[in-house]
Design a protein around this motif. Structure first.
Motif, PDB file in Angstrom:
ATOM      1  N   GLY A   8       0.495  -1.385  -0.169  1.00 15.37           N
ATOM      2  CA  GLY A   8      -0.065   0.169   0.116  1.00 15.37           C
ATOM      3  C   GLY A   8       1.235   1.566   0.131  1.00 15.37           C
ATOM      4  N   SER A  36      -1.103  -4.431  -3.298  1.00 13.24           N
ATOM      5  CA  SER A  36      -2.372  -4.555  -2.748  1.00 13.24           C
ATOM      6  C   SER A  36      -2.872  -2.759  -3.221  1.00 13.24           C
ATOM      7  CB  SER A  36      -1.215  -4.002  -1.176  1.00 13.24           C
ATOM      8  OG  SER A  36      -1.010  -4.844  -0.676  1.00 13.24           O
ATOM      9  N   GLY A  39      -1.966   3.032  -0.016  1.00  7.99           N
ATOM     10  CA  GLY A  39      -2.517   3.728   1.018  1.00  7.99           C
ATOM     11  C   GLY A  39      -2.936   2.416   2.266  1.00  7.99           C
ATOM     12  N   GLU A 151      -3.014  -7.436   5.323  1.00  7.25           N
ATOM     13  CA  GLU A 151      -1.658  -7.910   4.895  1.00  7.25           C
ATOM     14  C   GLU A 151      -1.583  -9.167   4.255  1.00  7.25           C
ATOM     15  OE1 GLU A 151      -0.623  -5.341   5.557  1.00  7.25           O
ATOM     16  OE2 GLU A 151      -1.656  -3.708   6.925  1.00  7.25           O
TER      17      GLU A 151
HETATM   18 MG    MG Z   1      -2.710  -2.938   2.756  1.00  7.47          MG
END
Ligand code: MG
Ligand code: ASP
Length: 243
Positions: A8, A36, A39, A151
């Protein structure tokens, strides 16, 4: 094939996405790029689902996955379009049609055999040097989107590398590599240039959050080296994890 994963932080803004373009432009060979959500998008989407579910809690987990997965679908559309625009031809791959899971929403379990078959078929019918796809998200056989745990993009990268018998996985991060301690809390934290899979699992078991804990096993199984490198300094060596 090499697998690159951008988290991110690396796609949080336009400059981050341009930086990905610079890194890819310097890379030869076949690439599977796993990205991903931008942010803190996943946190924001989580907040949206929470707000909705104050009124109706039924089906929360399934709804969560349908909503939260849009973060990665969006970020990868942007990265893929940007790279194509720069002349870096690539194929946008919808991973929810490739990685098959059960319907344990928010913590779905991957069916490796079915995924292997779908991935092989897809690569055959969509030949390209570079693929851009989503981390963290997947799908059930009946077409509902699932997620692999927060994650989880590192895990996606490792999973794809395992199935592709990839030469390496690189996790591009906003840190120099795997450090001996949290650099924000410990002034003596230093880079660990070489680690084994076992040493890495020990570090992760002690609570280090640098890599998703499910990442190591699929790589160990195929003896695939894992590089952790700073996305702002791609020339640095970072950390290499292998036996
Ligand atoms: Mg992430
Ligand atoms: N975007 C997801 C998350 O924030 C997956 C990831 O970043 O690996 O949990």
């Amino acid at each position: 094939m090499h697998v690159f994963k951008f988290g991110g932080a690396s796609v949080r803004d336009a400059e981050g996405i341009r930086n990905i373009g610079r890194i890819i432009a310097q890379t030869d060979g076949r690439l599977m790029i796993v990205v991903s959500a931008m942010g803190k998008t996943t946190n924001a989407l989580e907040g949206l689902v929470r707000a909705l579910c104050e009124y109706d809690l039924s089906g929360f987990d399934a709804l969560y996955d349908q909503v939260v997965s849009t973060g990665e679908l969006q970020s990868t559309r942007i990265v893929s379009a940007y790279l194509n625009n720069c002349g870096i031809a690539n194929e946008w791959m919808d991973i929810t049609q490739i990685i098959v899971t059960d319907d344990q929403f928010r913590q779905a379990n991957v069916d490796m055999d079915m995924t292997q078959r779908l991935l092989k078929g897809y690569l055959k019918t969509h030949p390209a040097r570079i693929y851009v796809t989503q981390g963290f998200i997947a799908g059930t056989p009946d077409g509902r989107r699932t997620t692999l745990g927060r994650e989880g993009s590192d895990y996606t990268a490792a999973l794809l590398a395992n199935l592709l018998n990839a030469e390496s996985v690189t996790l591009w991060k906003d840190v120099p590599g795997v450090m001996s301690a949290d650099p924000l809390r410990d002034r003596n934290a230093h880079l660990l240039p070489h680690l084994t899979y076992d040493e890495t699992e020990q570090i992760l078991a002690q609570g280090a959050q640098i890599i998703h804990p499910k990442t190591i096993a699929p790589l160990r199984e195929k003896n695939i080296p894992l590089y952790v490198k700073p996305f702002l300094h791609p020339e640095e060596q970072g950390t290499v994890i292998k036996n």
